[in-house]
Design a protein around this motif. Structure first.
Motif, PDB file in Angstrom:
ATOM      1  N   ASP A 178      73.972  48.692 -73.474  1.00  0.00           N
ATOM      2  CA  ASP A 178      72.913  47.686 -73.411  1.00  0.00           C
ATOM      3  C   ASP A 178      72.850  46.884 -74.702  1.00  0.00           C
ATOM      4  OD1 ASP A 178      71.406  49.107 -75.299  1.00  0.00           O
ATOM      5  OD2 ASP A 178      69.588  49.081 -74.107  1.00  0.00           O
ATOM      6  N   VAL A 179      71.842  46.061 -74.814  1.00  0.00           N
ATOM      7  CA  VAL A 179      71.719  45.099 -75.911  1.00  0.00           C
ATOM      8  C   VAL A 179      70.795  45.648 -76.990  1.00  0.00           C
ATOM      9  CG1 VAL A 179      71.002  42.763 -76.485  1.00  0.00           C
ATOM     10  CG2 VAL A 179      71.979  43.246 -74.239  1.00  0.00           C
ATOM     11  N   PRO A 180      71.303  45.927 -78.193  1.00  0.00           N
ATOM     12  CA  PRO A 180      70.386  46.309 -79.268  1.00  0.00           C
ATOM     13  C   PRO A 180      69.538  45.104 -79.669  1.00  0.00           C
ATOM     14  CG  PRO A 180      72.679  46.377 -80.022  1.00  0.00           C
ATOM     15  CD  PRO A 180      72.684  45.928 -78.595  1.00  0.00           C
ATOM     16  N   SER A 181      68.273  45.343 -79.953  1.00  0.00           N
ATOM     17  CA  SER A 181      67.383  44.239 -80.308  1.00  0.00           C
ATOM     18  C   SER A 181      66.425  44.690 -81.394  1.00  0.00           C
ATOM     19  CB  SER A 181      66.597  43.780 -79.081  1.00  0.00           C
ATOM     20  OG  SER A 181      65.642  42.818 -79.442  1.00  0.00           O
ATOM     21  N   SER A 182      66.066  43.779 -82.264  1.00  0.00           N
ATOM     22  CA  SER A 182      65.099  44.095 -83.314  1.00  0.00           C
ATOM     23  C   SER A 182      63.664  43.967 -82.805  1.00  0.00           C
ATOM     24  CB  SER A 182      65.314  43.191 -84.528  1.00  0.00           C
ATOM     25  OG  SER A 182      65.210  41.835 -84.137  1.00  0.00           O
ATOM     26  N   SER A 183      63.465  43.275 -81.701  1.00  0.00           N
ATOM     27  CA  SER A 183      62.139  43.093 -81.130  1.00  0.00           C
ATOM     28  C   SER A 183      61.861  44.196 -80.105  1.00  0.00           C
ATOM     29  CB  SER A 183      62.060  41.720 -80.447  1.00  0.00           C
ATOM     30  OG  SER A 183      60.968  41.667 -79.562  1.00  0.00           O
ATOM     31  N   SER A 184      60.830  44.995 -80.353  1.00  0.00           N
ATOM     32  CA  SER A 184      60.531  46.097 -79.432  1.00  0.00           C
ATOM     33  C   SER A 184      60.089  45.568 -78.064  1.00  0.00           C
ATOM     34  CB  SER A 184      59.477  47.022 -80.018  1.00  0.00           C
ATOM     35  OG  SER A 184      58.282  46.321 -80.266  1.00  0.00           O
ATOM     36  N   HIS A 185      59.410  44.421 -78.032  1.00  0.00           N
ATOM     37  CA  HIS A 185      58.987  43.833 -76.761  1.00  0.00           C
ATOM     38  C   HIS A 185      60.207  43.382 -75.946  1.00  0.00           C
ATOM     39  CE1 HIS A 185      56.673  41.677 -73.784  1.00  0.00           C
ATOM     40  NE2 HIS A 185      57.383  40.580 -74.038  1.00  0.00           N
ATOM     41  N   LEU A 223      63.311  44.443 -76.318  1.00  0.00           N
ATOM     42  CA  LEU A 223      64.082  45.633 -75.984  1.00  0.00           C
ATOM     43  C   LEU A 223      63.494  46.326 -74.760  1.00  0.00           C
ATOM     44  CD1 LEU A 223      66.439  47.419 -76.880  1.00  0.00           C
ATOM     45  CD2 LEU A 223      64.815  48.694 -78.275  1.00  0.00           C
ATOM     46  N   ALA A 224      62.191  46.457 -74.701  1.00  0.00           N
ATOM     47  CA  ALA A 224      61.534  47.084 -73.547  1.00  0.00           C
ATOM     48  C   ALA A 224      61.806  46.285 -72.273  1.00  0.00           C
ATOM     49  CB  ALA A 224      60.037  47.209 -73.801  1.00  0.00           C
ATOM     50  N   ARG A 225      61.773  44.966 -72.362  1.00  0.00           N
ATOM     51  CA  ARG A 225      62.035  44.125 -71.187  1.00  0.00           C
ATOM     52  C   ARG A 225      63.474  44.284 -70.716  1.00  0.00           C
ATOM     53  NH1 ARG A 225      63.820  38.769 -70.932  1.00  0.00           N
ATOM     54  NH2 ARG A 225      63.539  38.556 -73.174  1.00  0.00           N
ATOM     55  N   PHE A 226      64.417  44.297 -71.660  1.00  0.00           N
ATOM     56  CA  PHE A 226      65.833  44.476 -71.311  1.00  0.00           C
ATOM     57  C   PHE A 226      66.040  45.807 -70.598  1.00  0.00           C
ATOM     58  CE2 PHE A 226      67.632  41.774 -75.078  1.00  0.00           C
ATOM     59  CZ  PHE A 226      67.110  40.632 -74.502  1.00  0.00           C
ATOM     60  N   ARG A 227      65.507  46.869 -71.165  1.00  0.00           N
ATOM     61  CA  ARG A 227      65.733  48.204 -70.607  1.00  0.00           C
ATOM     62  C   ARG A 227      65.026  48.400 -69.280  1.00  0.00           C
ATOM     63  NH1 ARG A 227      66.336  51.629 -76.219  1.00  0.00           N
ATOM     64  NH2 ARG A 227      68.297  50.613 -76.765  1.00  0.00           N
ATOM     65  N   LEU A 228      63.864  47.811 -69.114  1.00  0.00           N
ATOM     66  CA  LEU A 228      63.169  47.888 -67.824  1.00  0.00           C
ATOM     67  C   LEU A 228      63.966  47.159 -66.754  1.00  0.00           C
ATOM     68  CD1 LEU A 228      60.739  48.771 -66.174  1.00  0.00           C
ATOM     69  CD2 LEU A 228      59.594  46.658 -66.876  1.00  0.00           C
ATOM     70  N   THR A 229      64.499  45.994 -67.093  1.00  0.00           N
ATOM     71  CA  THR A 229      65.332  45.236 -66.151  1.00  0.00           C
ATOM     72  C   THR A 229      66.549  46.058 -65.743  1.00  0.00           C
ATOM     73  OG1 THR A 229      64.619  43.118 -67.062  1.00  0.00           O
ATOM     74  CG2 THR A 229      66.697  43.121 -65.847  1.00  0.00           C
ATOM     75  N   ASN A 230      67.225  46.669 -66.709  1.00  0.00           N
ATOM     76  CA  ASN A 230      68.414  47.475 -66.419  1.00  0.00           C
ATOM     77  C   ASN A 230      68.065  48.680 -65.557  1.00  0.00           C
ATOM     78  OD1 ASN A 230      69.830  45.675 -67.952  1.00  0.00           O
ATOM     79  ND2 ASN A 230      70.192  47.070 -69.657  1.00  0.00           N
ATOM     80  N   CYS A 231      66.981  49.353 -65.893  1.00  0.00           N
ATOM     81  CA  CYS A 231      66.547  50.513 -65.124  1.00  0.00           C
ATOM     82  C   CYS A 231      66.240  50.122 -63.678  1.00  0.00           C
ATOM     83  CB  CYS A 231      65.324  51.138 -65.787  1.00  0.00           C
ATOM     84  SG  CYS A 231      64.723  52.612 -64.947  1.00  0.00           S
TER      85      CYS A 231
END
Length: 146
Positions: A13-20, A22-30
């Motif tokens: 997945d995409v490492p990100s410095s923004s926790s918001h 990052l959460a959106r990316f991981r929720l989309t992937n999940c």
């Protein structure tokens, strides 16, 4: 005995410095993986094939979440184009930097397929995917000395 094929790999997945972000990316992937479900026509691509590690450092996620997957099939190489189509459809719905699929077959050897994002990372709905394949075929034989 039937020909068995093993398919396994990872999506980074995409490492990100923004926790918001990052959460959106991981929720989309999940959600993309969960939408696969547990019923599919052969060759199946199912939610249960995938493992999504938690975001905890001690659970194996430092910066990049590594989504891994695996399955065994009966001679999936004969339906490989359909399997690849399903996998690429999944990738188009996800955020990722790279993905790797290993296909091990009894008859045609080992194949490794790699996808790399064209920009910093792939976003859902981005342009067509590009894959490259490496093939390894071991030929074993015994030489009898006379």
């Amino acid at each position: 005995m039937d020909q068995e094929s093993i398919v396994y790999g990872v999506i980074r997945d995409v490492p990100s410095s923004s926790s918001h972000e990052l959460a959106r990316f991981r929720l989309t992937n999940c959600n993309a993986i969960l939408e696969l479900g547990e019923v599919d026509m052969q060759p199946a691509l199912l939610t249960s094939m995938f493992s999504l590690p938690s975001d905890e450092l001690l659970s194996g996620t430092y910066q990049t979440q590594v989504i891994h997957f695996a399955a065994s099939y009966k001679a999936v190489e004969y339906e490989w184009e359909r399997w690849m189509s399903k996998f690429e459809r999944l990738l188009t719905q996800m955020y990722w930097v790279s993905a790797t699929v290993h296909l091990e077959t009894e008859l045609s050897g080992k194949h490794t397929f790699n996808w790399d994002a064209t920009g910093i990372h792939h976003c859902p709905g981005d342009a067509a995917l590009s894959v490259r394949c490496e093939w390894e075929h071991d030929v074993s034989f015994r030489y009898a000395a006379s």
